[in-house]
Design an enzyme around this catalytic site. Structure first.
Site, short mmCIF file in Angstrom:
data_model
loop_
_atom_site.label_atom_id
_atom_site.label_comp_id
_atom_site.label_asym_id
_atom_site.label_seq_id
_atom_site.Cartn_x
_atom_site.Cartn_y
_atom_site.Cartn_z
N THR A 20 -4.57 17.36 66.85
CA THR A 20 -4.01 16.02 66.74
C THR A 20 -4.64 15.14 67.81
O THR A 20 -4.85 15.59 68.93
CB THR A 20 -2.49 16.04 66.94
N ARG A 57 -10.02 42.28 71.58
CA ARG A 57 -8.79 41.49 71.78
C ARG A 57 -7.60 42.10 71.06
O ARG A 57 -6.55 41.45 70.93
CB ARG A 57 -8.97 40.05 71.29
N HIS A 63 -1.13 32.17 70.40
CA HIS A 63 -1.74 32.89 71.51
C HIS A 63 -2.33 34.22 71.05
O HIS A 63 -3.21 34.79 71.71
CB HIS A 63 -0.70 33.13 72.61
N ASP A 99 -7.02 32.53 73.63
CA ASP A 99 -6.51 32.40 75.00
C ASP A 99 -6.94 31.05 75.57
O ASP A 99 -7.68 30.29 74.94
CB ASP A 99 -7.07 33.53 75.87
#
Length: 220
Positions: free
Chosen positions: A167, A13, A188, A192
């Site tokens: 939340t 990544r 981000h 993803d």
């Protein structure tokens, strides 16, 4: 609590991380309704408090993916924690303000539940914004028990804060099921949409399969 540095030259990544960290800085924000129909009567039967149980279940689900345990150390290295610590809010009716408490993570439910309940009780008269010595591996949890909402978004600057923010709102009955709106926000660069989707699947599984509290009857 160990921090494991990631080698960007071999990380699958790495390109995604650097793109969203340096070029298109943005945060993913998703609200999804979680079903708690079976959980609520179980907690009532076991005399367990909903908030500490949800803190446990959310933290456990986040641990299942390394992407939600990412961080940057003091030297600027990207890596991941072997465990993360929930920092959660408690509301003060007297002042209509909140404080941020934190409790060390323990995958054993009974120990963690009792610790959270103890910390909340111990800091009942603590009106400062946050407990001291917040560990660097923390993430944020908050609750809006007064409102059942469709979307929730905190405008977090997408800088170097990679930890998730979770939340949830007021649960209510919809089409014969009790559903809880729960929001996840994550840089981000760290995760993803795939990871966010899997988090909700993992959390729903943890909620549906929860059978904790059997060893707590003597302590409650």
């Amino acid at each position: 609590m160990a921090f494991h540095t990631i080698d960007l030259s071999t990380w699958n990544r790495a390109e995604h991380f650097l793109h969203y960290k340096n070029e298109v800085r943005c945060v993913i924000c998703v609200t999804h309704r979680i079903t708690v129909t079976k959980l609520l009567p179980f907690l009532k039967q076991k005399n367990l408090r909903f908030y500490p149980v949800m803190i446990y279940l959310v933290t456990k689900a986040l641990h299942l993916q390394k992407e939600f345990r990412l961080g940057i150390d003091a030297e600027g290295n990207v890596g991941y924690w072997d465990s993360i610590t929930p920092s959660y809010t408690v509301f003060h009716r007297e002042t209509e303000t909140f404080s941020c408490l934190w409790s060390p993570w323990d995958p054993e439910f009974s120990s963690f539940y009792l610790q959270v309940c103890s910390d909340i009780e111990k800091h009942r008269d603590f009106f400062h914004f946050s407990m001291p010595d917040l560990p660097p591996n923390h993430f944020d949890i908050s609750c809006l028990p007064w409102l059942s909402y469709d979307s929730f978004h905190i405008n977090v600057e997408a800088g170097a804060y990679l930890a998730p923010i979770v939340t949830w709102g007021k649960y209510q009955e919809q089409q014969g099921e009790i559903q809880l709106p729960l929001s996840l926000q994550i840089h981000h660069a760290a995760a993803d949409g795939f990871h966010v989707s899997r988090f909700y699947q993992d959390l729903q599984h943890e909620i549906s399969e929860f059978t904790g509290g059997e060893s707590l009857s003597h302590a409650l």
